[in-house]
Design an enzyme around this catalytic site. Structure first.
Site: not given
Ligand code: UGA
Length: 403
Positions: A157, A160, A183
């Site tokens: 992602y 890209a 986020n």
């Molecule tokens: C995602 C997208 O990939 C980004 O492109 C986007 O910009 C971003 O969300 C956003 O909302 O702005 P990420 O921050 O990794 O990136 O998204 P989440 O799935 O919300 O994860 C945040 C963190 O929480 C990560 O460390 C993940 O491993 C953790 N997580 C997630 C948990 O510990 N438990 C969960 O149930 C879900």
């Protein structure tokens, strides 16, 4: 209302209009301007209250269709929010993720370059890559990006999105602005698994779902990663600051204008924003307007949109959300299940990888647009979780087994 928002002959095209950010943007455009909206998406279930609005036209389509792309580019301002952006899909659906985040936006950018439309393209904070726990502020025009190996398809992602940014920046004649969200949270974010979507949504919807179902919140690799959560209302205020500045620097701005037309004018006057309590201030140089510099540009720029004051580890987020849920439900927090740690691979599958810290530099948005996000973390979380509980409680009741 500033004159440019008062123009009832102006139409903004919102691609991804039915999504989380798109639905908030649509509401704001209808409430804060007299513009018309051409909204494109594959579903519009978040927009039931807008479907018959006299200033809206909706098209159920995606950017895979060249005729749709051409049509969108005929409008003077195009906001592209369409993307697959839930990490759980980056592993199993890498090719689809790349098509959605590179091929389709590239085609739209080419069409906008030909038509003269201003393309506001939503990228991601994830283009900063595999940031370490001790990484500092991520600065739009100077921070280098490091990604994991090709076997870690989490990065399908981000790479890209990054390529799409580079393509946009390289296109001759395109008037563009790139937005990198950090986020965003708020009502209508993602989905509740088994109710209006399948798989694993982003962390806020995931934690909200677990709380509503009385299940433990899952902390990926102990929840050590940190994020700066940003209210979607701040994000919308950023867009209005951007629109105001961009359209203000070329008052006769329209399809067919040169991309250089008037694009170096100062921003700042007449913008809207929120104060620390989250209250909307329109048309003033208010609390969130922190003195835009004269001569600032808004085109050919990438902007971080985030709230650097809202940083929290995911483990801390879990505890905050448990406390808010207990308050909303009027129960003792000790009655809620404790969070549980789970490995990334176990939770998301092979190829998962993570950014350990994502802290935006917000200086550029302040300097060029006079914008700074203001809504505190607790306010944003409480609004999001309260909405989630209210919105999905009935759905959950319907899914309960008969006694
Ligand atoms: C995602 C997208 O990939 C980004 O492109 C986007 O910009 C971003 O969300 C956003 O909302 O702005 P990420 O921050 O990794 O990136 O998204 P989440 O799935 O919300 O994860 C945040 C963190 O929480 C990560 O460390 C993940 O491993 C953790 N997580 C997630 C948990 O510990 N438990 C969960 O149930 C879900």
């Amino acid at each position: 209302m500033t004159p440019r928002f008062d123009d009832s002959s102006f139409t903004v095209a919102i691609v991804g209009c039915g999504g989380f950010i798109g639905s908030h943007l649509l509401d704001a455009v209808l409430e804060r301007t007299r513009w018309r909206v051409f909204g494109v998406d594959l579903d519009f279930y978040r927009l039931q209250h807008r479907l018959n609005h006299e200033r809206c036209e909706f098209l159920c389509a995606d950017l895979a269709d060249p005729a749709v792309v051409e049509r969108i580019a005929q409008f003077p301002l195009v906001v592209n929010l369409a993307a697959i952006c839930t990490p759980s899909r980056y592993m199993g659906e890498a090719c689809e993720v790349i098509r959605s985040n590179y091929d389709h936006p590239a085609a739209l950018a080419e069409a906008c370059a030909k038509s003269g439309a201003w393309l506001v393209h939503f990228s991601t904070s994830e283009i900063y890559g595999k940031t370490a726990a001790d990484s500092g502020e991520l600065v739009e025009d100077s921070t280098p990006a490091v990604f994991g190996p090709v076997t870690a398809s989490r990065w399908s992602y981000a790479t890209a999105k990054l390529l799409a940014e580079r393509f946009i920046a390289g296109l001759s004649g395109l008037r563009w602005t790139v937005v990198r969200p950090f986020n965003f949270v708020g009502p209508y974010m993602d989905f509740m698994p088994g109710v209006d979507g399948e798989g694993i949504p982003r962390v806020l919807a995931n934690f909200s779902t677990a709380l509503l179902r009385g299940e433990p919140l899952k902390l990926v690799n102990g929840g050590k990663a940190k994020r700066c959560f940003t209210s979607v209302h701040d994000a919308i205020d950023f867009l209005f600051a951007l629109f105001d500045a961009g359209l203000g620097c070329a008052l006769s701005f329209g399809v067919g204008d040169s991309p250089d037309a008037g694009c170096k004018t100062a921003a700042g006057a007449g913008l809207s924003g929120r104060d620390a309590a989250g209250e909307l201030k329109v048309g003033v140089t208010g609390a969130s307007m922190v003195g835009a510099a004269p001569g600032a540009g808004v085109f050919s720029q990438a902007f971080n949109v985030g709230n650097a004051e809202n940083e929290v580890s995911i483990a801390e987020l879990a505890q905050k959300m448990r406390a808010i849920f207990a308050k909303v439900r009027g129960v003792d927090v000790s009655t809620l299940p404790e969070p549980q740690s789970v490995s990334g691979e176990e939770y998301y599958g092979a190829g998962y990888d993570d950014s350990m810290r994502r802290m935006p530099s917000v200086a550029k948005a302040e300097r060029l647009l006079g914008f700074r996000a203001r809504i505190p973390l607790d306010t944003a979380l409480e609004e999001s979780l309260s909405w989630f509980v209210k919105h999905y409680d009935v759905a959950e009741t319907c899914h309960c087994e008969e006694p």
